[in-house]
Design a protein around this motif. Structure first.
Motif, PDB file in Angstrom:
ATOM      1  N   THR A 381       0.805  -1.232   0.000  1.00  0.00           N
ATOM      2  CA  THR A 381       0.000   0.000   0.000  1.00  0.00           C
ATOM      3  C   THR A 381       0.833   1.274   0.000  1.00  0.00           C
ATOM      4  N   PHE A 382       1.731   1.428   0.944  1.00  0.00           N
ATOM      5  CA  PHE A 382       2.407   2.721   1.140  1.00  0.00           C
ATOM      6  C   PHE A 382       3.424   3.018   0.030  1.00  0.00           C
ATOM      7  N   PRO A 388       4.089   4.779  -7.733  1.00  0.00           N
ATOM      8  CA  PRO A 388       3.196   4.879  -8.896  1.00  0.00           C
ATOM      9  C   PRO A 388       2.238   6.071  -8.861  1.00  0.00           C
ATOM     10  N   TYR A 389       1.663   6.387  -7.709  1.00  0.00           N
ATOM     11  CA  TYR A 389       0.654   7.453  -7.701  1.00  0.00           C
ATOM     12  C   TYR A 389       1.248   8.850  -7.543  1.00  0.00           C
ATOM     13  N   GLY A 394       1.932  11.694 -10.723  1.00  0.00           N
ATOM     14  CA  GLY A 394       1.843  13.092 -10.301  1.00  0.00           C
ATOM     15  C   GLY A 394       0.505  13.451  -9.703  1.00  0.00           C
ATOM     16  N   LEU A 395      -0.144  12.487  -9.052  1.00  0.00           N
ATOM     17  CA  LEU A 395      -1.455  12.755  -8.455  1.00  0.00           C
ATOM     18  C   LEU A 395      -1.364  13.820  -7.374  1.00  0.00           C
ATOM     19  N   ASP A 439       5.787  -0.437  -4.996  1.00  0.00           N
ATOM     20  CA  ASP A 439       5.309  -1.736  -4.547  1.00  0.00           C
ATOM     21  C   ASP A 439       5.714  -2.819  -5.541  1.00  0.00           C
ATOM     22  N   ARG A 440       5.997  -4.007  -5.032  1.00  0.00           N
ATOM     23  CA  ARG A 440       6.258  -5.179  -5.881  1.00  0.00           C
ATOM     24  C   ARG A 440       5.196  -6.254  -5.694  1.00  0.00           C
ATOM     25  N   ALA A 441       4.375  -6.121  -4.663  1.00  0.00           N
ATOM     26  CA  ALA A 441       3.304  -7.082  -4.423  1.00  0.00           C
ATOM     27  C   ALA A 441       2.249  -6.979  -5.520  1.00  0.00           C
ATOM     28  N   THR A 442       1.817  -8.102  -6.052  1.00  0.00           N
ATOM     29  CA  THR A 442       0.822  -8.141  -7.118  1.00  0.00           C
ATOM     30  C   THR A 442      -0.300  -9.089  -6.715  1.00  0.00           C
TER      31      THR A 442
END
Length: 485
Positions: A381-382, A388-389, A394-395, A439-442
Motif C-alpha cells: 500500500t504505502f 506509482p501514484y 503526479g497525483l 510496490d512489488r506485491a501483485t
C-alpha cells in the motif's frame, strides 16, 4: 562539548509529515526521541547513516489494519508492514477486535477470518494490552474496540435482530471499560451479517460510552454501493449523537453500477466536515477483500479466492473457474469454500484517484495477514502511493503523500508526538529512495517486499533494513489517544 547521539542520519532530504516543503539536513536520535534536526557536522553518534540525499520521513501510520493478532506474534510477523516503512498500526477495525470478549467456539464470519479461533482469549482490553506488553511487536499499536465482537459477546449467535436494551447496555459497559483501559474508540462493520441487523439507535446506545472518554467512531459503513450516500448520513448521525469524531473506513464506491459516484460522496463528506470532524481512509487498489460470503458473486466482478479453511488448495484461484470445475454455481462454490475470504475487483480507477487525492483522505492498507493468498495491499500500500501514484502519475507531490500517511493520520486519531519530524517527537522514522520506491506485491504474487524502503526505525530502534530484512527487535508500544482540547 560535542553533541553525541545514539543515531545520526546525515545529508537527508527531510519531509516532516506536515505537508510543508522538504529541506536538506541531518537528524539526531537519542533513546526513543528525535533530539536535534539541522546541520550536525560537529556532532557524533554511536551509529551514523549516510542518506546521500534520500528521504527521511516520519514512520507511516497505517490507518486501517486487521493486525490485532499479528502484533501479538513477534516482531518478524510485521515484516509486511515494516518493509513498507509503517511504524504504527490501527487495529480493531470494521467492528472486529480480539478484546474485550473471549469466545469459546469459532466466531462467525468475518471475525473468524480476521483472527484465528484460538486467539479469541481476551476477556478485557486490559488482558490484550498486557499480552502486547509482554510480547511487544516491531510496530506501535493503536487499538479500537469492535461493535461486532461486543455484539457476539452480548447476543451469542442470535444476531439476526436488534439488540435488546439490556444487551446494548452490556455492550456500552464493556466499551466504557475498554476505553478506560486504553482503547481509543469504537469501530463498526454494519455491512456484515453479525451487525447488519443493528439499527442506528442500537449503535448510538453502545457508542454513548465514547462521550465521556472522548473516543473515536470509526466505521465500515452499512453500504458502500447503491446506498453509499445514505450510509454517510447514518455515519455522521451516529458520531454527532455521541459527540465523537468520525472516520469512514476504506471509502469506496463499490460495484460497477456505482463507478464514478465519488463525485457525489466526496462533496457530501466535505459538507459535513465544514461543521463536524470527519475523515476517511482509503487504499490504492481497485479491488476489495473480505469474506467470501459477504457479497453474492456476479459475472461482472472478478473474484479470487484469498483463503479457504475446507479447501486451502484453492487459494489464489478464480472463484468462477472453481465453480466450473466443481460443476456448481459461483454462489454454491463460495459457500463450499467458507470459512474463507476473497478479493473482489469491484472498483474504478477514477474513483480511487479522486478519493486518494482528496484533502480529507488518509492511507490505510486493510490487509488480511492470515490469508494464504492475501490482497497485495498487505505488502504494497504505502510504496504504491509514494511511487506509482505520487511520483509516476503526479497525483500529488511527495510532501502531500507523506502527510496523508503521517501527520494527518496522527492528528485525526489523536496520536501525540508521532507522524512528524521535529525535536522532541518520537523517533519513528523511515529512510526511502524517492526515485525507486514502489510496490512489488501483485495479485498473483502478493507477498513481495517493496523496492526503495531502505530502513525503518520504531521508537529509535531499527526494525527493518532492505538489505537484511526484519530484525527481531520488539520496539513497538501500545499507543493511547489524546483527544483535542
Amino acid at each position: 562539548m560535542t553533541l553525541r547521539c545514539d543515531l545520526i542520519i546525515r545529508d537527508a532530504t527531510l519531509i516532516d509529515g506536515t505537508g510543508g516543503p522538504r529541506r536538506r539536513g541531518d537528524i539526531g536520535v537519542t533513546g526513543d526521541r528525535i533530539v536535534v534536526i539541522g546541520d550536525l557536522g560537529a556532532a557524533s553518534a554511536d551509529r551514523e547513516v549516510m542518506a546521500e540525499g534520500r528521504v527521511v520521513a516520519p514512520g507511516f501510520i497505517d490507518a486501517h489494519t486487521h493486525d490485532d493478532q499479528a502484533v501479538l506474534c513477534g516482531p518478524a510477523c510485521m515484516l509486511c508492514k515494516t518493509s513498507q516503512g509503517v511504524t504504527t498500526v490501527v487495529v480493531g477495525n470494521c467492528g472486529i477486535s480480539l478484546a474485550p470478549v473471549a469466545m469459546s467456539e469459532r466466531p462467525p464470519p468475518p471475525l473468524d477470518g480476521v483472527c484465528l479461533p484460538e486467539w479469541w482469549i481476551f476477556d478485557s482490553f486490559a488482558a490484550y494490552a498486557e499480552r502486547l506488553e509482554k510480547t511487544p511487536s516491531a510496530v506501535n499499536t493503536f487499538a479500537l474496540i469492535g461493535h461486532m465482537s461486543l455484539r457476539v459477546g452480548a447476543m451469542g449467535r442470535d444476531l439476526d435482530r436488534p439488540a435488546t436494551d439490556a444487551e446494548a447496555e452490556r455492550m456500552r459497559k464493556w466499551l466504557a471499560e475498554a476505553l478506560a483501559e486504553g482503547a481509543a474508540g469504537l469501530s463498526t462493520g454494519l455491512f456484515y451479517a453479525p451487525s447488519k441487523h443493528a439499527p442506528t439507535d442500537e449503535v448510538i446506545a453502545v457508542a454513548e460510552a465514547l462521550r465521556e472518554h472522548k473516543g473515536l467512531y470509526v466505521t465500515h459503513m452499512r453500504d458502500e454501493a447503491d446506498g453509499v450516500l445514505d450510509s454517510i448520513e447514518e455515519t455522521l448521525r451516529i458520531g454527532q449523537s455521541v459527540g465523537a469524531p468520525v472516520v469512514i473506513s476504506h471509502h469506496k464506491c463499490a460495484q460497477p453500477e456505482n463507478h464514478g459516484r465519488s463525485k457525489e460522496t466526496l462533496p457530501l463528506i466535505e459538507r459535513h466536515a465544514m461543521r463536524y470532524p470527519v475523515a476517511f481512509d482509503m487504499y490504492p487498489y481497485t479491488a476489495s477483500s473480505t469474506s467470501l460470503g459477504a457479497r453474492k458473486p456476479r459475472p461482472d466482478v472478478k473474484v479470487t479466492v484469498a483463503t479457504s479453511v475446507p479447501h486451502p488448495e484453492m487459494a489464489g484461484r478464480d472463484l468462477f473457474e472453481v465453480a466450473e470445475e466443481w460443476g456448481v454455481s459461483a454462489e454454491e462454490a463460495a459457500a463450499r469454500l467458507m470459512p474463507g475470504g476473497g478479493v473482489f475487483h469491484n472498483m474504478a480507477e477514477e474513483d480511487i484517484r479522486r478519493i486518494m487525492a482528496h484533502p480529507l483522505s488518509m492511507i490505510g492498507s486493510d490487509g488480511g495477514p492470515n490469508a494464504k493468498h492475501p490482497h497485495p495491499r498487505l505488502w504494497g500500500t504505502f510504496p504504491r502511493v509514494l511511487g506509482p501514484y505520487s511520483r509516476d502519475l503526479g497525483l500529488f507531490d511527495l510532501e502531500t503523500a507523506v502527510h496523508k500517511m503521517t501527520g494527518r493520520t496522527a492528528a485525526v486519531f489523536g496520536i501525540p508526538d508521532r507522524g512528524v519530524l521535529r525535536e522532541g517527537a518520537f523517533a519513528d522514522l523511515v529512510l526511502f529512495d524517492a526515485a525507486t520506491v514502489r510496490d512489488r506485491a501483485t495479485f498473483t504474487e502478493p507477498r513481495q517486499v517493496a523496492d526503495g524502503i531502505l530502513e525503518t526505525w520504531v521508537n529509535g530502534q531499527s526494525v527493518y533494513t532492505h538489505a537484511a530484512g526484519a530484525s527481531d527487535t520488539p520496539a513497538g508500544r501500545l499507543l493511547h489517544r489524546q483527544a483535542a482540547a
